[in-house]
Design a protein around this motif. Structure first.
Motif, PDB file in Angstrom:
ATOM      1  N   GLU A 101      53.764  65.259  28.780  1.00  0.00           N
ATOM      2  CA  GLU A 101      52.336  65.188  28.466  1.00  0.00           C
ATOM      3  C   GLU A 101      51.593  64.226  29.378  1.00  0.00           C
ATOM      4  OE1 GLU A 101      52.215  64.085  24.405  1.00  0.00           O
ATOM      5  OE2 GLU A 101      52.897  66.039  23.655  1.00  0.00           O
ATOM      6  N   GLN A 102      52.321  63.347  30.067  1.00  0.00           N
ATOM      7  CA  GLN A 102      51.668  62.385  30.949  1.00  0.00           C
ATOM      8  C   GLN A 102      51.286  63.044  32.271  1.00  0.00           C
ATOM      9  OE1 GLN A 102      54.005  58.821  31.434  1.00  0.00           O
ATOM     10  NE2 GLN A 102      54.678  58.815  29.296  1.00  0.00           N
ATOM     11  N   GLU A 103      50.200  62.604  32.839  1.00  0.00           N
ATOM     12  CA  GLU A 103      49.793  63.083  34.158  1.00  0.00           C
ATOM     13  C   GLU A 103      50.677  62.447  35.220  1.00  0.00           C
ATOM     14  OE1 GLU A 103      45.670  62.415  34.823  1.00  0.00           O
ATOM     15  OE2 GLU A 103      45.081  64.253  33.774  1.00  0.00           O
ATOM     16  N   VAL A 104      51.168  63.279  36.145  1.00  0.00           N
ATOM     17  CA  VAL A 104      52.066  62.817  37.201  1.00  0.00           C
ATOM     18  C   VAL A 104      51.599  63.391  38.530  1.00  0.00           C
ATOM     19  CG1 VAL A 104      54.391  63.146  38.143  1.00  0.00           C
ATOM     20  CG2 VAL A 104      54.105  62.395  35.795  1.00  0.00           C
ATOM     21  N   TRP A 105      51.625  62.581  39.563  1.00  0.00           N
ATOM     22  CA  TRP A 105      51.273  63.044  40.915  1.00  0.00           C
ATOM     23  C   TRP A 105      52.303  64.043  41.408  1.00  0.00           C
ATOM     24  CZ3 TRP A 105      53.185  63.479  45.781  1.00  0.00           C
ATOM     25  CH2 TRP A 105      52.282  63.653  46.830  1.00  0.00           C
ATOM     26  N   ASP A 106      51.818  65.122  42.047  1.00  0.00           N
ATOM     27  CA  ASP A 106      52.736  66.106  42.610  1.00  0.00           C
ATOM     28  C   ASP A 106      52.290  66.491  44.008  1.00  0.00           C
ATOM     29  OD1 ASP A 106      50.813  68.272  42.436  1.00  0.00           O
ATOM     30  OD2 ASP A 106      51.337  68.504  40.312  1.00  0.00           O
ATOM     31  N   VAL A 107      52.997  67.441  44.592  1.00  0.00           N
ATOM     32  CA  VAL A 107      52.799  67.801  45.989  1.00  0.00           C
ATOM     33  C   VAL A 107      51.436  68.414  46.269  1.00  0.00           C
ATOM     34  CG1 VAL A 107      53.742  70.124  45.830  1.00  0.00           C
ATOM     35  CG2 VAL A 107      54.041  68.828  47.930  1.00  0.00           C
ATOM     36  N   SER A 108      50.720  68.836  45.244  1.00  0.00           N
ATOM     37  CA  SER A 108      49.363  69.342  45.443  1.00  0.00           C
ATOM     38  C   SER A 108      48.405  68.237  45.852  1.00  0.00           C
ATOM     39  CB  SER A 108      48.859  70.012  44.159  1.00  0.00           C
ATOM     40  OG  SER A 108      48.610  69.038  43.150  1.00  0.00           O
ATOM     41  N   GLY A 109      48.852  66.970  45.728  1.00  0.00           N
ATOM     42  CA  GLY A 109      47.989  65.831  46.028  1.00  0.00           C
ATOM     43  C   GLY A 109      47.178  65.387  44.830  1.00  0.00           C
ATOM     44  N   ARG A 110      47.435  65.987  43.663  1.00  0.00           N
ATOM     45  CA  ARG A 110      46.722  65.626  42.438  1.00  0.00           C
ATOM     46  C   ARG A 110      47.728  65.285  41.338  1.00  0.00           C
ATOM     47  NH1 ARG A 110      43.642  70.583  40.873  1.00  0.00           N
ATOM     48  NH2 ARG A 110      44.958  71.724  42.319  1.00  0.00           N
ATOM     49  N   ARG A 111      47.193  64.786  40.243  1.00  0.00           N
ATOM     50  CA  ARG A 111      48.016  64.469  39.075  1.00  0.00           C
ATOM     51  C   ARG A 111      47.854  65.583  38.045  1.00  0.00           C
ATOM     52  NH1 ARG A 111      49.447  59.027  39.021  1.00  0.00           N
ATOM     53  NH2 ARG A 111      49.659  59.034  36.754  1.00  0.00           N
ATOM     54  N   HIS A 112      48.966  66.014  37.457  1.00  0.00           N
ATOM     55  CA  HIS A 112      48.929  67.075  36.459  1.00  0.00           C
ATOM     56  C   HIS A 112      49.828  66.724  35.284  1.00  0.00           C
ATOM     57  CE1 HIS A 112      47.830  69.621  40.075  1.00  0.00           C
ATOM     58  NE2 HIS A 112      46.899  69.951  39.210  1.00  0.00           N
ATOM     59  N   ARG A 113      49.413  67.160  34.105  1.00  0.00           N
ATOM     60  CA  ARG A 113      50.306  67.142  32.958  1.00  0.00           C
ATOM     61  C   ARG A 113      51.265  68.320  33.053  1.00  0.00           C
ATOM     62  NH1 ARG A 113      45.381  65.522  30.585  1.00  0.00           N
ATOM     63  NH2 ARG A 113      45.553  63.489  29.515  1.00  0.00           N
ATOM     64  N   GLY A 114      52.414  68.187  32.401  1.00  0.00           N
ATOM     65  CA  GLY A 114      53.378  69.271  32.400  1.00  0.00           C
ATOM     66  C   GLY A 114      53.118  70.275  31.297  1.00  0.00           C
ATOM     67  N   LEU A 115      53.902  71.330  31.294  1.00  0.00           N
ATOM     68  CA  LEU A 115      53.795  72.402  30.309  1.00  0.00           C
ATOM     69  C   LEU A 115      54.948  72.385  29.311  1.00  0.00           C
ATOM     70  CD1 LEU A 115      52.913  75.287  32.818  1.00  0.00           C
ATOM     71  CD2 LEU A 115      51.328  73.761  31.603  1.00  0.00           C
ATOM     72  N   LEU A 116      56.037  71.703  29.652  1.00  0.00           N
ATOM     73  CA  LEU A 116      57.243  71.717  28.831  1.00  0.00           C
ATOM     74  C   LEU A 116      57.039  70.915  27.552  1.00  0.00           C
ATOM     75  CD1 LEU A 116      60.294  72.659  28.991  1.00  0.00           C
ATOM     76  CD2 LEU A 116      60.784  70.318  29.731  1.00  0.00           C
ATOM     77  N   THR A 117      57.496  71.484  26.431  1.00  0.00           N
ATOM     78  CA  THR A 117      57.404  70.800  25.140  1.00  0.00           C
ATOM     79  C   THR A 117      58.774  70.744  24.474  1.00  0.00           C
ATOM     80  OG1 THR A 117      56.996  72.793  23.819  1.00  0.00           O
ATOM     81  CG2 THR A 117      55.074  71.736  24.847  1.00  0.00           C
TER      82      THR A 117
END
Length: 610
Positions: A232-248
C-alpha cells in the motif's frame, strides 16, 4: 572424451547440481542424512535465496518438475503466482503507463516460491521443515562469503537504496557501505523471520501439519498481511515516479500452487517434458519438433550449419511464444506441437538469417504480436530497471568483469535466476528454476528481510494478447526447468538461468548430449550462443532482429560464415553463455549410475555426487 573444466561426476547414492556451491552442498547434506531428492532440492532452494539474493529470494517464484520412480511423466508444481485481483489494464493504463515497470510495487504478483517448495516437501519429501530450512537460516544468521557479483549489484543500486528504498539500504548497506567480495554477509532480519515461522509451524503436530501451518502463516497470516501493508505504500520505480502496489493479503490467501501435468515432445529415443504455456517451456518442444527433420547429429556443433539451424529455429518458436503463449487466453497448444505444423515451420528456414518475427497460424488462427521496440530505441533516461539479462548489448559491471550484466550502460538494474537439480538412490529426480524477488528490483519488506517478485513486468498492457494483463492470471514466465526420459525411463533433469536464453542454452545442452555424443559436462562446457531476435520478456521489452552472440571459442570461420548468411554476429568472451546444471540416471547392467555436471561459467555453479 575431450578436455572439460571438471569431470562428469558419477556415483550411485545421489547427486545435486546447482548454480551455487553452498546450495549443492546443503542438498547433498540432506541426502547424506537420509532425505530424498525432493528434500535435497528444497534445502538447496532455500539456501539459494540467501546466497544468491540478486538472482532470487523468498518473495520470488519457482516452477518445479518432480518425478518418482515408476511414473510415466514428471509432475509440474507451478510456483508462478498470479497477478493481483486489482491488476487490470484500465488500472495500469490509467497511470499513463505503456509497459509494466520492471521495479517497484506495480509488477508484484503472488510470491509462489514458498508455496511450491513446501508443496514439494509435503507431498514428495520426507524431511521436516526445520531440517530443510536450517542451512538457509545458518547462512543468513552467521554469514556467507559474497561472490563478486553481489557487491557489484549492490553498488549499482546504492543510490536507489539510499534515496528511495531505505529498508533495502538497512539490509544491503551494513554500516552505510557496500559489502566487500569474499567477506561474510549476514541477513539477520531474514534469519529472525524464518525462526519465527518455524516456531509457529512447530506448534502443530505431524511433519505434514507443520508444513500446513507454515503455509497458513505465509499465505493467510502475518506474512501476507505484512506484504499487503507494504504494497500500500508508494515506492519509486523505473517509470521515474512513485506508485502504490496492487497486491493484497487477500490475493495471497486465495492462492495455492497448481499441480499439473507437463507437456512433452518425442525426439528419437527421448521424450522431453516441460511446463505449460504459462512458461516459455513449450518453445523447446516446438524447437525439437522442427529440428527432428534437420539431421542435427550430422552437423558440426561448432560449425555454421548447426548454429544457423538452431538460431533460425529459435526465432520461429520464440515468435510463436510471443504470439500464442500466456495465461490470459486459450493457447492452441495441440496445434503448436503437431508434427505437420512443425514441418510447415521447418520449411521457413532458408540459407539466410531471418530479420523478421514470424509467428505461425496454428489451426488457421491469425497470430497477434505485441508491439515491437527495436534495440536502441529506448532512451537513456528510460534505462533504469528491469528483469533478467536478455539483451546482448548490455555490458557487465561486476567487480571481476565476469558473470551476469547487473547494470547496463544506461543504468538498468538486472536480476537473473538460479537452478537446482537433484537425484537419489531410490530413483527420485527433480529440476527447479527459482527466480524473482531480486533485491535490485523490489524494496525489502521490513521485518521479513526480502522483497517481492516483479514478474508482472512480463504482462503486456494491450488488449487481446495471450499475455495481456488481467486479474488472477499468471505472467508468461521465462522460468523453464527441463526433464527427459530415455527409452521410456526417467533419465535427465536440467536447466539454466538466463531469461529468454534459458530455453536456448537448455536446448544446446540436450542436442550436444543426445545427438553429438557429449557427456553432460562436455555438453555444458561446449561453446554456446544465443539470439536476441525475439521480443524481450523484460522491461523495456526490446527486440534485436538478426542478432547472434557467439562465445569466442567458436572458430573464426564460423562467425564469418554466419555473417555471410546475414546474421549480425557479436563475438562475446569465451565463457559467458549459460549457467547450466544437470543430473541424470543411467542404466549400468542391473545397476544404475547417477551422474551430474555443472557450469564453470561465473565460477560458482557446482555439482556434488557420490
Amino acid at each position: 572424451m575431450s578436455f572439460t573444466t571438471r569431470p562428469e561426476l558419477r556415483g550411485s547414492f545421489g547427486a545435486v547440481s546447482s548454480t551455487h556451491w553452498l546450495a549443492s552442498a546443503a542438498g547433498m547434506g540432506v541426502l547424506e542424512r537420509g532425505g530424498n531428492a525432493f528434500d535435497a532440492a528444497v534445502a538447496s532452494g532455500f539456501v539459494l535465496q540467501v546466497v544468491e539474493p540478486h538472482l532470487n529470494g523468498p518473495g520470488g517464484e519457482v516452477p518445479i518438475l518432480a518425478c518418482r520412480p515408476g511414473e510415466d511423466a514428471p509432475t509440474v508444481i507451478c510456483g508462478q503466482g498470479p497477478s493481483p485481483a486489482a491488476a487490470t489494464l484500465e488500472r495500469l493504463r490509467g497511470l499513463g503507463l505503456e509497459l509494466v515497470p520492471g521495479t517497484g510495487h506495480l509488477a508484484a504478483c503472488v510470491p509462489g516460491a514458498f508455496g511450491a517448495w513446501l508443496t514439494l516437501l509435503r507431498d514428495w519429501g520426507t524431511a521436516t521443515l526445520r531440517e530443510v530450512l536450517s542451512p538457509a537460516i545458518g547462512y543468513a544468521r552467521h554469514g556467507h562469503a559474497l561472490t563478486p557479483r553481489i557487491p557489484a549489484a549492490i553498488a549499482s543500486v546504492r543510490e536507489l537504496f539510499e534515496t528511495h528504498w531505505p529498508s533495502s539500504a538497512a539490509v544491503y548497506l551494513p554500516g552505510g557501505r557496500v559489502p566487500q567480495p569474499g567477506k561474510l554477509f549476514r541477513n539477520p532480519v531474514l534469519a529472525d523471520f524464518y525462526e519465527t515461522l518455524l516456531r509457529e509451524a512447530e506448534t502443530a503436530g505431524s511433519r505434514e501439519a507443520q508444513i500446513e501451518r507454515a503455509l497458513d502463516y505465509w499465505y493467510r497470516g502475518p506474512v501476507a498481511e505484512a506484504m499487503g501493508r507494504f504494497s500500500e505504500q508508494e515506492v519509486w520505480d523505473v517509470s521515474g515516479r512513485r506508485h502504490r502496489g496492487l497486491l493484497t493479503a487477500d490475493d495471497l490467501a486465495r492462492w495455492t500452487p497448481p499441480v499439473e501435468a507437463p507437456l512433452s515432445a518425442d525426439f528419437g529415443e527421448y521424450r522431453v517434458f516441460k511446463c505449460g504455456p504459462w512458461s516459455q517451456g513449450p518453445a523447446m518442444l516446438q524447437a525439437l519438433n522442427i529440428l527432428q527433420g534437420l539431421d542435427v547429429a550430422a552437423m558440426d556443433p561448432l560449425g555454421p550449419d548447426f548454429v544457423h539451424a538452431v538460431a533460425e529455429t529459435t526465432k520461429l518458436v520464440m515468435a510463436d511464444r510471443d504470439a500464442w503463449y500466456g495465461d490470459s487466453a486459450p493457447v492452441p497448444m495441440a496445434a503448436l506441437l503437431d508434427p505437420a505444423y512443425a514441418a510447415a515451420r521447418r520449411a521457413l528456414i532458408g540459407e539466410r538469417a531471418s530479420l523478421e518475427l514470424r509467428p505461425g497460424s496454428p489451426d488457421g488462427r491469425a497470430p497477434v504480436l505485441p508491439p515491437q521496440r527495436l534495440t536502441g530505441t529506448i532512451s537513456q533516461a528510460d534505462m533504469r530497471g528491469g528483469g533478467e539479462p536478455t539483451m546482448s548489448r548490455e555490458l557487465p559491471t561486476t567487480l571481476d568483469g565476469q558473470g551476469e550484466p547487473v547494470t547496463t550502460r544506461g543504468g538498468a538494474h538486472r536480476g537473473d535466476t538460479c537452478h537446482v537439480d537433484a537425484a537419489d538412490r531410490w530413483g527420485n529426480m527433480v529440476a527447479a528454476t527459482p527466480s524473482g524477488g531480486w533485491f535490485q528490483s523490489s524494496p525489502v519488506i521490513p521485518g521479513l528481510g526480502f522483497g517481492l517478485t516483479v514478474r508482472g513486468q512480463m504482462f503486456w498492457l494491450q488488449d487481446g494478447l495471450a499475455s495481456s494483463m488481467a486479474p488472477g492470471v499468471r505472467p508468461r514466465t521465462t522460468l523453464t526447468p527441463s526433464f527427459a526420459f530415455r527409452d521410456g525411463k526417467p533419465y535427465l533433469a536440467f536447466g539454466t538461468p538466463g531469461g529468454d536464453q534459458q530455453e536456448q542454452w537448455s536446448l544446446l545442452l540436450f542436442l550436444h548430449h543426445a545427438r553429438h555424443g557429449m557427456n553432460l559436462q562436455e555438453a555444458i562446457d561446449a561453446p554456446a550462443f544465443h539470439t536476441d531476435g525475439l521480443l524481450s520478456s523484460f522491461w523495456p521489452r526490446e527486440v534485436a532482429p538478426g542478432s547472434l552472440t557467439l562465445e569466442n571459442r567458436f572458430p573464426a570461420g564460423t562467425a564469418e560464415a554466419l555473417r555471410d548468411r546475414g546474421h549480425t554476429v557479436t563475438v562475446a568472451e569465451g565463457w559467458t553463455e549459460g549457467r547450466l546444471c544437470a543430473v541424470g540416471r543411467e542404466p549400468d547392467g542391473e545397476d544404475v549410475q547417477i551422474k551430474a555436471a555443472a557450469n564453470p561459467r561465473g565460477m560458482q555453479g557446482y555439482a556434488v555426487a557420490r
